[in-house]
Design a protein around this motif. Structure first.
Motif, PDB file in Angstrom:
ATOM      1  N   ARG A 101      72.399  89.776  96.669  1.00 30.04           N
ATOM      2  CA  ARG A 101      72.576  89.907  98.104  1.00 30.04           C
ATOM      3  C   ARG A 101      73.889  90.621  98.441  1.00 30.04           C
ATOM      4  NH1 ARG A 101      68.471  88.510 101.698  1.00 30.04           N
ATOM      5  NH2 ARG A 101      69.387  88.162 103.729  1.00 30.04           N
ATOM      6  N   LEU A 114      55.200  84.796  97.697  1.00 28.27           N
ATOM      7  CA  LEU A 114      55.691  83.457  97.348  1.00 28.27           C
ATOM      8  C   LEU A 114      55.156  83.017  95.992  1.00 28.27           C
ATOM      9  CD1 LEU A 114      55.675  81.196 100.513  1.00 28.27           C
ATOM     10  CD2 LEU A 114      57.607  82.083  99.198  1.00 28.27           C
ATOM     11  N   TYR A 124      64.189  87.264  95.379  1.00 26.98           N
ATOM     12  CA  TYR A 124      64.200  86.470  96.609  1.00 26.98           C
ATOM     13  C   TYR A 124      65.192  87.059  97.614  1.00 26.98           C
ATOM     14  CZ  TYR A 124      64.303  82.349  99.613  1.00 26.98           C
ATOM     15  OH  TYR A 124      64.212  81.510 100.683  1.00 26.98           O
ATOM     16  N   TYR A 129      72.346  87.996 106.213  1.00 25.91           N
ATOM     17  CA  TYR A 129      71.233  88.805 106.727  1.00 25.91           C
ATOM     18  C   TYR A 129      71.083  90.047 105.869  1.00 25.91           C
ATOM     19  CZ  TYR A 129      71.714  85.939 110.890  1.00 25.91           C
ATOM     20  OH  TYR A 129      71.787  84.881 111.747  1.00 25.91           O
ATOM     21  N   ASN A 165      52.627  87.802 102.284  1.00 26.70           N
ATOM     22  CA  ASN A 165      53.722  86.843 102.134  1.00 26.70           C
ATOM     23  C   ASN A 165      53.348  85.705 101.193  1.00 26.70           C
ATOM     24  OD1 ASN A 165      55.954  87.791 103.663  1.00 26.70           O
ATOM     25  ND2 ASN A 165      54.763  87.438 105.519  1.00 26.70           N
ATOM     26  N   TYR A 176      63.880  89.941  99.321  1.00 28.30           N
ATOM     27  CA  TYR A 176      62.727  89.649 100.152  1.00 28.30           C
ATOM     28  C   TYR A 176      63.091  88.964 101.466  1.00 28.30           C
ATOM     29  CZ  TYR A 176      58.622  86.836 101.524  1.00 28.30           C
ATOM     30  OH  TYR A 176      57.621  86.218 102.208  1.00 28.30           O
ATOM     31  N   GLN A 177      63.963  87.955 101.412  1.00 26.06           N
ATOM     32  CA  GLN A 177      64.247  87.149 102.601  1.00 26.06           C
ATOM     33  C   GLN A 177      65.202  87.867 103.554  1.00 26.06           C
ATOM     34  OE1 GLN A 177      63.239  84.559 104.021  1.00 26.06           O
ATOM     35  NE2 GLN A 177      61.940  83.563 102.490  1.00 26.06           N
ATOM     36  N   THR A 178      64.870  87.831 104.836  1.00 27.19           N
ATOM     37  CA  THR A 178      65.775  88.486 105.779  1.00 27.19           C
ATOM     38  C   THR A 178      67.038  87.672 106.006  1.00 27.19           C
ATOM     39  OG1 THR A 178      64.369  87.534 107.481  1.00 27.19           O
ATOM     40  CG2 THR A 178      64.150  89.890 107.088  1.00 27.19           C
ATOM     41  N   SER A 179      66.915  86.346 106.106  1.00 30.65           N
ATOM     42  CA  SER A 179      68.122  85.564 106.363  1.00 30.65           C
ATOM     43  C   SER A 179      68.002  84.148 105.823  1.00 30.65           C
ATOM     44  CB  SER A 179      68.390  85.507 107.867  1.00 30.65           C
ATOM     45  OG  SER A 179      67.349  84.786 108.495  1.00 30.65           O
ATOM     46  N   TYR A 180      69.110  83.626 105.341  1.00 34.66           N
ATOM     47  CA  TYR A 180      69.201  82.235 104.883  1.00 34.66           C
ATOM     48  C   TYR A 180      70.675  81.901 104.710  1.00 34.66           C
ATOM     49  CZ  TYR A 180      69.674  84.674 100.405  1.00 34.66           C
ATOM     50  OH  TYR A 180      70.092  85.511  99.406  1.00 34.66           O
ATOM     51  N   THR A 215      70.061  78.669  98.525  1.00 29.15           N
ATOM     52  CA  THR A 215      69.364  78.974  97.267  1.00 29.15           C
ATOM     53  C   THR A 215      69.949  78.206  96.080  1.00 29.15           C
ATOM     54  OG1 THR A 215      70.768  80.919  97.102  1.00 29.15           O
ATOM     55  CG2 THR A 215      68.532  81.248  97.925  1.00 29.15           C
ATOM     56  N   THR A 250      70.504  85.202  93.567  1.00 26.91           N
ATOM     57  CA  THR A 250      70.416  85.596  94.975  1.00 26.91           C
ATOM     58  C   THR A 250      71.778  86.044  95.495  1.00 26.91           C
ATOM     59  OG1 THR A 250      70.843  83.332  95.698  1.00 26.91           O
ATOM     60  CG2 THR A 250      68.540  83.993  95.547  1.00 26.91           C
TER      61      THR A 250
END
Ligand SMILES: Nc1ncnc2c1ncn2[C@@H]1O[C@H](COP(=O)(O)OP(=O)(O)OP(=O)(O)O)[C@@H](O)[C@H]1O
Ligand SMILES: [Mg+2]
Lengths: 341, 292, 233
Positions: free
Chosen positions: A74, A37, A219, A139, A33, A222-226, A231, A70
């Motif tokens: 996404r 980053l 990104y 997600y 991780n 890579y990221q599961t949730s935000y 962003t 993103t």
């Protein structure tokens, strides 16, 4: 000379290969991780640097490109489109968006600061608008989350980072890159040498947006949730600028060094002083802008010179580092050096 | 419906005067020193907190405390200028603007995070005894505090105008803004004038911050928001014109309020969109003459 | 009163002055002539402190000016009328004159001084409330000179005051300079109009490529062969 170059190249290849093999060495996820980053921040800083470092157009709204990347990636990816398509769209959409401000601003030959505050405003528009339209958390698809694998993500993001650095390198070493630097140093002089300043700035902006979008795509994968608008938030504009300056603006390796330094220092500071790391980072940034305009790269050059007793070949990033007359402003501005084309 | 329109028009004017006051400090500093301080909103934020704490801890009335928060900002502005911006003052204009953007950007980050650490992310308002009081004119509700703020903002702008037009120092400031070299040849210490202008800009931000805190609220992240508002007004009003700044502020306030009737979530986007348009179509400002 | 000795100076890595030495005596009118780019303006900038020498010294009444910032030099009694006048176009004529009297010393006698300037240039008084940007070229030069006089200089540095003026105005301008000089103000005059300057000046220097190549009384230089061929055609 060629022997030295060969050694550098060999070291580089070995380093990349080693990085590539890291996941198969059975290292911990937290190390992976951390490396991911670093890759993402390297991309973020490098993509900013193409415009900010090589043409001198300071973009304080890089989050717009990153965020759009993103968002597009996404939506496409969670909508079931293939990853490759999602990433490609993540690159293209920010480019189209960047033209919105780039074409008018550069065509009108607005002063650089107008472009700068324009980018700041545009990124805020997106931040607020996305927050209104998509006020939710996003997600990854359930299948992805249940079966989340760091390894493939690591490789795709590493490849994207290498691609980013490669593009930056190729661009900067080409005639176009020289033209960009000429435009940065003195736009009028560059034009009088037949360099089309408008085209060069626009190209740099497009490439910067393209790679900024790719960073966003990586990104998003890579990221599961935000939160969707996270962003687009101001830190994503701040960080590439600070990392690039701390590393060394207007160089290829500067943003890489800056990003690695940033991630490591952040990691360490968060443990030591918690949230104060942003303050420390801000101070570091100010010190670099004021006293070490070449960043860590310049610091390293200076140290090395002390040990090898080489004569000082001064790095002049902005002609401003030179003295001007006693009381003021404009003497130096009329005579800047233009690199030979 | 007509009352709704009148109501939002009025609240647009009330907030617009604050936009004008917020922007005038930025405009003064930029016009004279060619430093574009994007941490201006953070100065405003500090002014707001100064009056908040003066009220909360010492019971100082926020309006009566305006000189105190201005004084606090004079000190902060002086430190900021001496430590950072004064180092840029001798650069050629283009480089000066670019580097000042970077410095301001970094300072904004630092100040915002210091405020977050010291005072948490909470949104705070000053609740005086008269905080909620309103009066009604033709069906339009007017909060006393905001009307008072409007008056005070006007007074400040007028005072600044008189200072710059009528006093010797004011004239020296204008001269320096026009041609610093010629100003030096008049025996004007231009570095002193630069410092004075920066500090004056900070003090005005302190006053504006107090009015924002008392009429609305303060929070650490408000800086960026107010910097943008100030920049929008600056671009609309043209640099160096106080009247233009005030009109720009009022237009922005009213436009936002009008837009908010239909698309309330986008009131801040409207201003930014106008800003970009003005930037591209009339870079010298709607009212400003061409620079130079 | 003013002495330059072996002054070297330049901009960034471009050296412009190569050891300039000159002097101006109390109440004297001295001309400095030379081709374009010779370093005349640069010399004046050195004297007024806008540029600092890399070597050599500048002394005024025996005091070194090397460490004095330009605004202090004005206070000490040297005023420069820069090339092109550089008046504050956004302000009124009167405000321009007021700014000329910015130093504490000059401010005290501002009113009398302004009367004198208006006497010298009645045009300015007629237009005192007008924005300076609306003045004609000749009026601008008058304003620039008047503004410099407001500081009560002992030494007035004039950089091409006749530039861009019609011939008849040039003549008037030179008369005006003489009149100012007769009020016990020393003048160092830089001029393209070499003949007129040499006729007016008590002494003159010829500067070429940043070096003083000739010096003498105005008349002597007028008859000097190389000067004749170079500047007087
Ligand atoms: N601000 C500056 N930056 C760099 N070089 C300069 C600057 N000002 C003048 N120079 C150079 O210095 C040299 C001397 O200039 P200077 O202005 O002193 O000449 P001058 O004798 O006044 O000429 P002119 O008669 O054209 O006014 C010129 O070669 C000029 O290009
Ligand atoms: Mg000259």
């Amino acid at each position: 000379m060629t022997a030295k170059k060969g050694i550098s190249l060999a070291l580089l290849v070995a380093g990349v290969a080693a990085l590539w093999l890291v996941p198969s060495m059975g290292v911990s996820d937290s190390l992976l991780n951390l490396l991911i980053l670093m890759f993402i921040y390297t991309m973020l800083a490098s993509s900013w640097n193409i415009l900010g470092g090589y043409t001198g157009q300071v973009n304080l709204g890089h989050a717009a490109f990153f965020g759009l990347g993103t968002l597009v990636a996404r939506i496409l990816y969670t909508g079931g489109r293939p990853l490759f398509l999602a990433l490609l769209a993540a690159c293209v959409v920010p480019v189209a968006f960047s033209m919105l401000i780039g074409i008018p601003a550069f065509r009108l030959r607005l002063r650089g600061d107008y472009f700068t505050i324009g980018t700041l405003a545009l990124s805020q528009i997106l931040y607020i608008t996305i927050g209104n339209v998509l006020p939710k958390i996003t997600y990854l698809p359930i299948a992805d989350i249940q079966n989340y694998q760091l390894g493939p993500r690591y490789h795709i993001i590493l490849a994207s980072a290498l691609f980013t650095i490669g593009v930056a390198y190729a661009l900067v070493k080409s005639r176009l890159g020289l033209g960009m630097v000429a435009v940065r140093e003195n736009e009028d002089a560059a034009e009088s040498l037949g360099i089309n300043a408008f085209a060069h700035k626009l190209l740099a902006l497009a490439v910067s947006a393209f790679l900024g979008g790719l960073t966003g795509g990586a990104y998003a994968y890579y990221q599961t949730s935000y939160y969707f608008n996270y962003t687009f938030s101001p830190p994503w504009s701040l960080e590439p600028v600070t990392m690039t300056f701390i590393g060394g603006v207007g160089t290829i390796h500067g943003p890489v060094i800056g990003a690695v330094f940033f991630v490591l220092l952040k990691e360490w500071l968060v443990m030591k002083v918690g949230e104060y790391h942003l303050i420390i980072f801000g101070v570091l940034f100010l010190l670099v802008v004021l006293f070490l305009p070449g960043g860590l790269v310049e610091a390293w050059e200076r140290i090395r010179r002390v040990f090898t007793h080489r004569p000082a070949g001064k790095i002049v990033l902005s002609p401003s580092a030179e003295g001007s007359d006693l009381s003021g402003n404009s003497l130096a501005s009329e005579r800047k050096e233009v690199p030979m084309i | 419906m007509p009352t709704t329109v009148a109501q939002s028009l009025v609240s647009g004017i009330l907030v617009g005067a604050l936009y004008g006051l917020a922007a005038v400090g930025l405009s003064l500093v930029f016009g004279v020193t060619k430093i574009l301080n994007v941490a201006h909103g953070e100065l405003l934020m500090l002014g707001g907190y100064a009056s908040f704490w003066l009220f909360t801890l010492l019971g100082v009335d926020p309006f009566g405390g305006i000189p105190l928060s201005m004084f606090a900002l004079v000190l902060i502005g002086l430190i900021m200028y001496q430590l950072f911006f004064s180092r840029l003052i001798k650069l050629p204009t283009e480089d000066k603007i670019r580097n000042s953007l970077l410095i301001g950007f970094g300072l904004g980050l630092i100040l915002q995070n210091i405020a977050l650490r010291l005072w948490t992310a909470d949104n705070r308002g000053i609740t005086t005894a008269y905080a909620g009081a309103t009066f009604t004119v033709l069906g339009v509700r007017l909060p006393y505090v905001r009307v008072a703020s409007l008056v005070i903002a006007f007074v400040f702008l007028l005072a600044l105008q008189l200072f710059l037009r009528r006093t010797y120092i004011g004239k020296a400031i204008r001269a320096t803004a026009q041609d610093w070299e010629a100003a030096t040849l008049m025996g004007i210490n231009v570095h002193g004038i630069y410092r004075l202008s920066f500090v004056l800009g900070a003090a005005l931000a302190g006053a504006a911050g107090t009015l924002v805190a008392v009429g609305y609220s303060v929070e650490p992240v408000m800086g960026m928001h107010w910097t943008l508002k100030s920049l929008i007004v600056l671009v609309m009003g043209g640099i160096g014109s106080i009247a233009g700044t005030l009109v720009g502020g009022l237009i922005l306030g009213v436009t936002e309020s009008a837009a908010a009737i239909w698309i309330s979530n986008y009131r801040h986007v409207i201003g930014l969109a106008i800003f970009i348009l003005v930037l591209l179509i009339r870079p010298q400002g709607l009212f400003g003459a061409k620079e130079g | 009163m003013l002495e330059l000795e072996g002054v070297y100076a330049g901009y960034k890595d471009l050296r412009v002055l190569w050891g300039i030495s000159l002097r101006v005596g109390e109440g004297e009118l001295v001309a400095l002539v030379g081709p374009n780019g010779a370093g005349k303006t640069t010399t004046l900038r050195i004297i007024s402190g806008l540029l600092k020498p890399t070597a050599g010294s500048v002394r005024f009444y025996g005091c070194s000016l090397d460490r004095e910032p330009p605004h202090r030099i004005v206070e000490m009694g040297i005023s420069q009328v820069p090339e092109g006048g550089r008046i504050f176009t956004g302000m009124s004529v009167e405000e321009n004159l007021e700014l000329g009297a910015f130093t504490a010393r000059a401010r005290r006698e501002k009113e009398q001084r302004m009367k004198w300037v208006y006497q010298l240039f009645p045009r300015l008084e007629e237009r005192k409330n007008q924005r300076a940007g609306t003045l004609s070229g000749g009026e601008r030069q008058m304003l620039a000179i008047g503004r410099a006089l407001m500081a009560q200089p002992r030494l007035l540095l004039l950089d091409e005051p006749s530039f861009g003026l019609a011939p008849i105005l040039v003549e008037q301008m030179f008369e005006m300079i003489q009149e100012i000089n007769q009020q016990d103000v020393a003048v160092l005059l830089v001029e393209q109009n070499v003949r007129a300057a040499l006729e007016l000046a008590q002494r003159a220097y010829v500067i070429e490529n940043g070096r003083i190549v000739g010096e003498g009384s105005g008349d002597a230089l007028l008859s000097f062969e190389s000067v004749r061929s170079a500047y007087l055609g």
